[in-house]
Motif scaffolding. Structure first.
Motif, PDB file in Angstrom:
ATOM      1  N   THR A   1      -1.988   5.428   3.575  1.00 36.59           N
ATOM      2  CA  THR A   1      -2.626   4.298   4.548  1.00 36.59           C
ATOM      3  C   THR A   1      -3.440   4.889   5.931  1.00 36.59           C
ATOM      4  O   THR A   1      -3.789   4.117   6.590  1.00 36.59           O
TER       5      THR A   1
ATOM      6  N   GLU B   1      -3.402  -2.485   0.572  1.00 34.27           N
ATOM      7  CA  GLU B   1      -4.918  -2.964   1.292  1.00 34.27           C
ATOM      8  C   GLU B   1      -5.117  -2.075   2.442  1.00 34.27           C
ATOM      9  O   GLU B   1      -6.284  -1.573   2.498  1.00 34.27           O
ATOM     10  N   GLN B   2      -4.068  -1.559   3.056  1.00 32.98           N
ATOM     11  CA  GLN B   2      -4.136  -0.609   4.181  1.00 32.98           C
ATOM     12  C   GLN B   2      -4.668   0.805   3.559  1.00 32.98           C
ATOM     13  O   GLN B   2      -5.633   1.279   4.047  1.00 32.98           O
TER      14      GLN B   2
ATOM     15  N   SER C   1       2.067  -4.654   1.050  1.00 35.44           N
ATOM     16  CA  SER C   1       0.634  -4.694   1.597  1.00 35.44           C
ATOM     17  C   SER C   1      -0.061  -3.347   1.929  1.00 35.44           C
ATOM     18  O   SER C   1      -0.820  -3.013   2.647  1.00 35.44           O
TER      19      SER C   1
ATOM     20  N   LEU D   1     -11.728   3.652   2.259  1.00 36.62           N
ATOM     21  CA  LEU D   1     -13.313   3.132   2.524  1.00 36.62           C
ATOM     22  C   LEU D   1     -13.718   3.747   3.586  1.00 36.62           C
ATOM     23  O   LEU D   1     -14.779   4.221   3.982  1.00 36.62           O
ATOM     24  N   ASN D   2     -13.143   3.379   4.922  1.00 39.48           N
ATOM     25  CA  ASN D   2     -13.692   4.156   6.216  1.00 39.48           C
ATOM     26  C   ASN D   2     -13.602   5.383   6.424  1.00 39.48           C
ATOM     27  O   ASN D   2     -14.389   5.919   7.108  1.00 39.48           O
TER      28      ASN D   2
ATOM     29  N   PRO E   1     -10.943  -5.170  -1.988  1.00 33.72           N
ATOM     30  CA  PRO E   1     -11.678  -5.080  -0.706  1.00 33.72           C
ATOM     31  C   PRO E   1     -13.170  -5.561  -0.501  1.00 33.72           C
ATOM     32  O   PRO E   1     -13.848  -5.976  -1.553  1.00 33.72           O
TER      33      PRO E   1
ATOM     34  N   LEU F   1      -6.630   1.279   0.744  1.00 32.77           N
ATOM     35  CA  LEU F   1      -8.123   1.046   0.422  1.00 32.77           C
ATOM     36  C   LEU F   1      -8.850   0.878   1.657  1.00 32.77           C
ATOM     37  O   LEU F   1     -10.073   1.638   1.693  1.00 32.77           O
ATOM     38  N   THR F   2      -8.508   0.489   2.773  1.00 33.01           N
ATOM     39  CA  THR F   2      -9.326   0.204   3.966  1.00 33.01           C
ATOM     40  C   THR F   2      -9.346   1.660   4.424  1.00 33.01           C
ATOM     41  O   THR F   2     -10.579   2.050   4.986  1.00 33.01           O
ATOM     42  N   SER F   3      -8.322   2.472   4.722  1.00 26.04           N
ATOM     43  CA  SER F   3      -8.441   3.677   5.012  1.00 26.04           C
ATOM     44  C   SER F   3      -9.269   4.664   3.969  1.00 26.04           C
ATOM     45  O   SER F   3     -10.313   5.465   4.744  1.00 26.04           O
TER      46      SER F   3
END
Length: 186
Positions: free
Chosen positions: A110, A135-136, A132, A142-143, A164, A138-140
């Motif tokens: 994450t 989600e964390q 969850s 992607l960023n 996402p 995938l956000t990490s």
């Protein structure tokens, strides 16, 4: 637990055993793994696994990433911060003699930080259920530049997941209490 198909077909992987209760080890069953790779491979044309760079988040035993290598992936990076998980992944990499085609990162999925290499074509994501964390992660990813623009995301959870932003739901399948969400770039 074994490799289902490809060059290491039938190879028995390390047993999880009683494991470590805190490790939340819940390997994807052989049946579910076989089904998800059949779905990926039966899209017409060449499977997106062939020659792919694969990122296996919350890698656990490494079974998903090693199955991808067995089926023609070029490289797999495993990410897990659990001591028991990393030991199992190392043992399974050794069993497959796949040291040169793999990388094992001791990292929280994450909080990946910036990727220091090429982005990945296929992302496997099998977080502890219902927290969850997917989600964390995938956000990490992607960023941090871990995910290639045309990447396939394969997300295992105990309920259907929404992809996402910038991705659309390609397909969703249910296998008992396991839900697999397949997402692609929009």
């Amino acid at each position: 637990m074994r490799i289902i198909a490809g060059q290491w077909r039938g190879l028995k992987l390390a047993e999880v055993g009683e494991g470590d209760a805190a490790a939340h080890l819940r390997p994807t069953s052989d049946r579910v793994r076989e089904s998800l790779f059949n779905i990926i491979g039966n899209q017409g044309g060449v499977s997106p696994i062939v020659e792919a760079r694969v990122l296996d988040l919350f890698a656990g035993t490494g079974a998903l990433g090693l199955e991808a290598l067995s089926r023609g992936a070029k490289h797999v990076t495993f990410v897990d911060d659990g001591v028991k998980s990393r030991a199992l992944i190392r043992e399974n990499i050794d069993k497959c003699r796949a040291i040169g085609a793999t990388r094992l990162l001791r990292r929280d999925a994450t909080d990946l930080g910036q990727n220091d290499g090429a982005p990945f074509d296929v992302i496997f994501l099998d977080p502890p259920y219902g927290k969850s964390l997917g989600e964390q992660a995938l956000t990490s990813a992607l960023n941090g530049g871990w995910i290639a623009p045309n990447a396939l995301i394969v997300w295992e959870e105990n309920s259907p997941q929404l992809p996402p932003a910038g991705y659309f739901l390609r397909e969703h399948r249910k296998f008992g209490d396991t839900h697999i969400t397949f997402a692609e770039p929009a």
